[in-house]
Design a protein around this motif. Structure first.
Motif, PDB file in Angstrom:
ATOM      1  N   HIS A 492       0.858  -1.183   0.000  1.00 46.28           N
ATOM      2  CA  HIS A 492       0.000   0.000   0.000  1.00 46.28           C
ATOM      3  C   HIS A 492       0.891   1.228   0.000  1.00 46.28           C
ATOM      4  CE1 HIS A 492      -4.235  -1.359   0.811  1.00 46.28           C
ATOM      5  NE2 HIS A 492      -3.585  -2.487   1.055  1.00 46.28           N
ATOM      6  N   HIS A 513      -3.056   4.780   1.493  1.00 49.59           N
ATOM      7  CA  HIS A 513      -3.962   4.675   0.350  1.00 49.59           C
ATOM      8  C   HIS A 513      -4.770   3.395   0.540  1.00 49.59           C
ATOM      9  CE1 HIS A 513      -5.702   4.540  -3.563  1.00 49.59           C
ATOM     10  NE2 HIS A 513      -5.008   5.585  -4.008  1.00 49.59           N
ATOM     11  N   ILE A 601      -8.987  10.641  -1.230  1.00 50.99           N
ATOM     12  CA  ILE A 601      -7.839  10.467  -2.125  1.00 50.99           C
ATOM     13  C   ILE A 601      -7.991  11.382  -3.344  1.00 50.99           C
ATOM     14  CG2 ILE A 601      -6.637   8.839  -3.661  1.00 50.99           C
ATOM     15  CD1 ILE A 601      -6.010   8.135  -0.823  1.00 50.99           C
ATOM     16  N   LEU A 649       1.143  11.470  -5.395  1.00 53.19           N
ATOM     17  CA  LEU A 649       0.159  10.382  -5.215  1.00 53.19           C
ATOM     18  C   LEU A 649      -0.176   9.717  -6.548  1.00 53.19           C
ATOM     19  CD1 LEU A 649      -2.951  11.027  -2.944  1.00 53.19           C
ATOM     20  CD2 LEU A 649      -1.451   9.036  -2.995  1.00 53.19           C
TER      21      LEU A 649
END
Ligand code: X5A
Ligand code: ZN
Length: 649
Positions: A492, A513, A601, A649
């Protein structure tokens, strides 16, 4: 009077004759325009209502208040002070009353103050007399205004007359009662300065006070409460102060002081009667006290004293300002007075290191007077201590508006504690059954942020408060430490987001995440705790007004998360860690973590909520976790965190 003599003994009454005194007239003392004040009439109303609805008062001898006679009050206070309090509520004082109050330290006065002060003092005399005579085994006087700060010529600290000191002198002076030695135990969170001064040179009265002191900075903010204050002349050795160095002391600390100071000394002193200055402002949830004694703790403290003075114990209310906390604490005490049953059980938490230190210096100071204190406390015991809290409530942070609100919300689940027949701590009815159901199920709680550092995580279990700030971890109801700890790597992504948080100040906090991806790796520290504890951790991480009467995450949620991979918790959706993610099984036990959800997110990706590197403090905590956990060297840990903080990200 004669409630006692005439009362018929119905079967529901206890075998023990326990007195309880309440009188609505003591509610007439309040702030002049009824401005909010912690010491308000609802305190005694709340306690009384609680005891009635719990069926306690029905099992007791109920007494009403009586005004004290001046001659008894004058055994403690000077004539001018008694004159002032007698007259202060009369009309002639209408124009001067507020001015007089404002010149005093933490005092308000109104038309009802005088009567209430006389009733509070008279009530403690009344119940004490009946217990001394043997008409009652023990009693609780639910009085206000409180008394223990009131000095010879001075009202202070919400106190007008020193109720307990007055009753103590009454007992000693009425020779035919045969009460020659009295132990006063003052467990109010503040030092009982007035009581201490009254009996400073008097060896008939052993005054014991345990209180927050903070080296003289906690109210009443002087050195009177220091452990060096042991009495004088014939009274030397008959004054014992146990000054806490910090707030957040709880059951384990108080019980250690009982076991290693008060109980041995009580045995040696062998009192004829015990009066307790029973403030409940050391209770968990108290807005002034900052300590965390549970109702179970108070029950234990009281139970241990019942072995002395043939159980002749009088409790007189002093402080205590959280209505739920004081009611539940008082209820727990009444159950102890009514029951012959022995309270058993132990707290899993350990006393603070500072508690052991204070116990040692107090014993040192007093061992010349009390031979039972002469031995060293075994080092084996002293080594059992709670970690010193550095940081509190971690990355929590729903953005609750102010600290007060936050405090209330963290504490609420604990302030509803009560004690059952076996004196185990219970939550209010509804939450009881889910707790016992989930307390038998183990899960791995996988942590990727500050909770990786074990001392940090333990606050969510044991509870505690940081120095200075009012931030408090309520801890879990079940305070057993994790059964096992292990580390694992998961595919992750770790990242840091948001600009600042209440706990860590400027800088981002850790998120996982929720979706896995093969090229990512995250180091996680897994704690094996119960599903009940996991619920308490979830609650503390997502500070909300949710009351925990039902679980945030139950067995159905567990099945669901195993199937779907993650599940959003509606009840705490404002919290940043409301998304529970399933990370697989380890030895047949599910691994769970909590993080943000996929919509967060998206907001991080779009920049709506910024990504942000952690502050130095926060990063250090993360590194400490990884290094102390034996996972990475310091350099490796630093670069691992740095990468997570810089990679997009
Ligand atoms: C009885 C009691 C507290 C006074 C605090 C004043 N008094 N700031 O708890
Ligand atoms: Zn107090």
């Amino acid at each position: 009077m004669e409630a006692v003599e005439t009362a018929s003994r119905s079967t529901s009454r206890s075998l023990r004759r326990v007195g309880i005194l309440y009188d609505e007239r003591m509610c007439r003392h309040h702030t002049p325009d009824d401005e909010p004040h912690p010491e308000n009439p609802n305190r005694i109303r709340a306690i009384w209502n609680k005891l009635q609805s719990a069926g306690i008062s029905q099992r007791c001898e109920v007494l009403s208040a009586k005004e004290a006679e001046d001659k008894y009050i004058l055994s403690v206070h000077g004539k001018s002070h008694v004159d002032l309090i007698r007259n202060i509520s009369s009309q002639q004082y209408n124009s001067r009353r507020n001015r007089i109050a404002s010149k005093l330290n933490s005092i308000y006065l109104n038309e009802g103050s005088s009567e209430a002060a006389y009733l509070a003092a008279g009530s403690v005399i009344e119940v004490a007399k009946r217990v001394a005579k043997g008409e009652l085994d023990s009693a609780f006087a639910i009085v206000r205004p409180p008394g223990h700060h009131a000095e010879h010529d001075e009202a202070m600290g919400f106190c007008l007359f020193n109720n307990v000191a007055i009753a103590t002198n009454f007992l000693l002076n009425e020779k035919e009662l045969g009460i020659n030695k009295i132990l006063i135990v003052d467990w109010d969170v503040h030092h009982g300065n007035g009581t201490q001064k009254t009996f400073w040179k008097d060896p008939r009265v052993l005054f014991f006070s345990v209180h927050r002191h903070e080296f003289g900075s906690f109210y009443p903010s002087n050195d009177d409460g220091d452990y060096t204050m042991i009495g004088e002349g014939p009274g030397a050795g008959y004054n014992i102060n146990v000054p806490w160095e910090n707030g957040r002391c709880g059951d384990a600390d108080y019980l250690a002081v009982w076991d290693h100071i008060l109980i041995p000394v009580a045995k040696q002193f062998n009192p004829d009667m015990i009066l307790i200055s029973a403030g409940f402002d050391a209770a968990v949830g108290d807005p002034l006290g900052g300590c965390c004694v549970t109702p179970y703790g108070y029950a234990m403290l009281l139970r241990k004293l019942m072995d002395f003075a043939r159980g002749k114990i009088v409790l007189a209310l002093e402080g205590g300002y959280n209505l739920a906390s004081i009611s539940n604490s008082a209820l727990a005490c009444m159950e102890v007075l009514l029951d012959e049953k022995i309270v058993t059980g132990s707290t899993e938490a350990y006393p603070f290191e500072s508690t052991w230190r204070v116990i040692q210096v107090v014993r040192q100071e007093l061992k010349a007077f009390w031979s039972v204190l002469a031995d060293e406390v075994p080092t084996k015991l002293i080594s059992q201590k709670a970690p010193i809290p550095k940081i509190l409530i971690s990355s929590c942070d729903s953005e609750a508006e102010d600290v007060e609100e936050l405090l209330q919300e963290v504490i609420r689940p604990l302030s509803t504690l009560r004690v059952d027949e076996d004196c185990r701590v219970l939550a209010e009815s509804a939450s009881v059954s889910w707790r016992s159901d989930l307390s038998n199920i183990d899960i791995w709680y996988a942590t990727f942020g500050s909770n990786m550092w074990k001392p940090r995580f333990l606050f969510y279990i044991e509870g505690g408060q940081v120095d200075g700030m009012q931030k408090l971890c309520s801890g879990s109801m079940d305070k057993r430490p994790p059964k096992e700890i292990l580390w694992k790597i998961f595919p992750h992504r770790l990242f840091f987001g948001r600009e600042s948080t209440r706990t860590w100040g400027l800088g981002g906090v850790a998120f996982l995440h929720p979706e896995s991806k093969n090229e990512d790796i995250v180091h996680m520290c897994l704690y094996r705790i119960t599903l009940e504890q996991f619920n308490d951790v979830l609650h503390q991480e997502n500070i909300s007004s949710y009351d925990m009467s039902s679980p945030l995450f139950d067995l159905t949620s567990l099945d669901c998360v195993k199937e779907k991979g993650s599940i959003n918790l509606e009840a705490v959706k404002k919290g940043w860690y409301h998304n529970v993610v399933y990370l697989g099984m380890e030895r047949d036990i599910p691994i769970l973590t909590m993080t943000c959800d996929l919509s967060d997110i998206e907001n991080f990706k779009s920049g709506k909520v910024p990504l942000h590197a952690p502050s130095e403090d926060y990063a250090n905590t993360l590194v400490k976790g990884l290094v102390e956990g034996g996972q990475l060297s310091e350099e490796e840990a630093v670069s691992y965190i740095k990468e997570a903080a810089t990679k997009p990200l």
